[in-house]
Design an enzyme around this catalytic site. Sequence first.
Site, PDB file in Angstrom:
ATOM      1  N   THR A  52      36.998  46.978  48.214  1.00  0.00           N
ATOM      2  CA  THR A  52      37.201  48.423  48.391  1.00  0.00           C
ATOM      3  C   THR A  52      36.628  49.237  47.231  1.00  0.00           C
ATOM      4  O   THR A  52      36.069  50.321  47.431  1.00  0.00           O
ATOM      5  CB  THR A  52      38.714  48.712  48.526  1.00  0.00           C
ATOM      6  OG1 THR A  52      39.187  48.042  49.694  1.00  0.00           O
ATOM      7  CG2 THR A  52      39.010  50.186  48.636  1.00  0.00           C
TER       8      THR A  52
ATOM      9  N   THR B 250      40.824  43.431  46.766  1.00  0.00           N
ATOM     10  CA  THR B 250      42.183  43.068  46.347  1.00  0.00           C
ATOM     11  C   THR B 250      42.824  42.014  47.252  1.00  0.00           C
ATOM     12  O   THR B 250      43.769  41.347  46.840  1.00  0.00           O
ATOM     13  CB  THR B 250      43.083  44.319  46.331  1.00  0.00           C
ATOM     14  OG1 THR B 250      43.050  44.928  47.620  1.00  0.00           O
ATOM     15  CG2 THR B 250      42.643  45.308  45.282  1.00  0.00           C
ATOM     16  N   ASP B 251      42.303  41.864  48.470  1.00  0.00           N
ATOM     17  CA  ASP B 251      42.977  40.972  49.434  1.00  0.00           C
ATOM     18  C   ASP B 251      43.125  39.546  48.920  1.00  0.00           C
ATOM     19  O   ASP B 251      44.113  38.868  49.227  1.00  0.00           O
ATOM     20  CB  ASP B 251      42.215  40.944  50.766  1.00  0.00           C
ATOM     21  CG  ASP B 251      42.251  42.287  51.487  1.00  0.00           C
ATOM     22  OD1 ASP B 251      42.924  43.220  50.996  1.00  0.00           O
ATOM     23  OD2 ASP B 251      41.602  42.404  52.550  1.00  0.00           O
TER      24      ASP B 251
HETATM   25  N1  ASP Z   1      41.474  45.903  51.039  1.00  0.00           N
HETATM   26  C1  ASP Z   1      40.539  45.182  50.327  1.00  0.00           C
HETATM   27  C2  ASP Z   1      40.312  45.692  48.935  1.00  0.00           C
HETATM   28  O1  ASP Z   1      41.240  46.181  48.380  1.00  0.00           O
HETATM   29  C3  ASP Z   1      39.309  44.778  50.987  1.00  0.00           C
HETATM   30  C4  ASP Z   1      38.880  43.522  50.310  1.00  0.00           C
HETATM   31  O2  ASP Z   1      39.716  42.785  49.820  1.00  0.00           O
HETATM   32  O3  ASP Z   1      37.674  43.303  50.227  1.00  0.00           O
HETATM   33  O4  ASP Z   1      39.271  45.609  48.346  1.00  0.00           O
END
Ligand code: ASP
Length: 329
Positions: free
Chosen positions: A14, A89-90
């Site tokens: 993200t 973050t995932d």
């Molecule tokens: N929601 C995710 C992020 O925070 C997407 C990912 O992990 O690529 O980056």
Amino acid sequence: MPLPRLLVLSLGGTITMTASASGGILPTLGAAELVAAVPGLAEVAHIEARSPLKVGSASLTLENIASVAAEIIAGFAQGVDGAIVIQGTDTIEETAFALDLLVRDERPVVVVGAMRGPQQPGADGPANLHAAALVAVSEAARGLGTLVVLNDEIHAARFVRKAHTALTSAFVSDMAGPLGLVAEGRVRMLARVARPALPALEAGTGTLPPVALLKIAMGDDGRLLRAVPELGFAGLVIEGAGAGHVPAAIAESVGEVAARMPVVLASRTLAGPVFERTYAYPGSEIDLLGRGVLCAGLLTGVKARLLLTLALAGGWDRAALASAFAAYG
Ligand code: ASP
């Protein structure tokens, strides 16, 4: 005094995502653009920015992270003072733990991301990246292995987990709390955790042994469990209920799988140790450990899976596996 040298590797997420023509956001920015967008970063460190990948973090593989680890180790050999990995973050908790296992150096490795994209109001990427850089160059962070920095909090790789889909406070270390925080531009460590002294782990450059992760739910009839050995897996992590429990009806199947490959028992509660000597009913932890299952200790299922994968890649025997997991107990 010359500025410290930081290696910054961006993998996507993200924090790198901008609006696409067809709707939604996609990873487009690289490390150099992210670094350039953070006010004051140039005064913290001399940064070498590279962008090996631009993906959503659910698509990262352990092989990808192994090559990131190799790049960091090479950077350390060339004298960089710290490293930052930028990603989604995932799966930060998995990347951080894998790097913690693979990069055994006193110098800090910090994994960072953002919960909001750069075009959203209140984008948290620049502040997170600034805090990550302060931690990565800080004397106080040396010797703590890989750290995760978001929302001004500093987490140890072995404890951190993403616990919310949306909030900027999504990252928690349920079992220990954050190790420290960044405030007023200063890194304050509140606690230190020693890394277990494991034998060296190397991922090499080839494909790693596949390890399955199976979460047990009420009434599970064991058909997925029994399929695991036939599917070519080299090992299995079971996320049992509570302190490490499965339905009595599938306890025997767990033992049969454990006779064919290493099986590690974690807890789907994601906090607290897997028990070893409390419950004695069929499917309990005492029953399963007696059937040859290994105990994940305090590691969550996803982290136990990474340790088991790398240990199997290293050809560790059962005794070495048991003592590695015991070190996280
Ligand atoms: N929601 C995710 C992020 O925070 C997407 C990912 O992990 O690529 O980056």
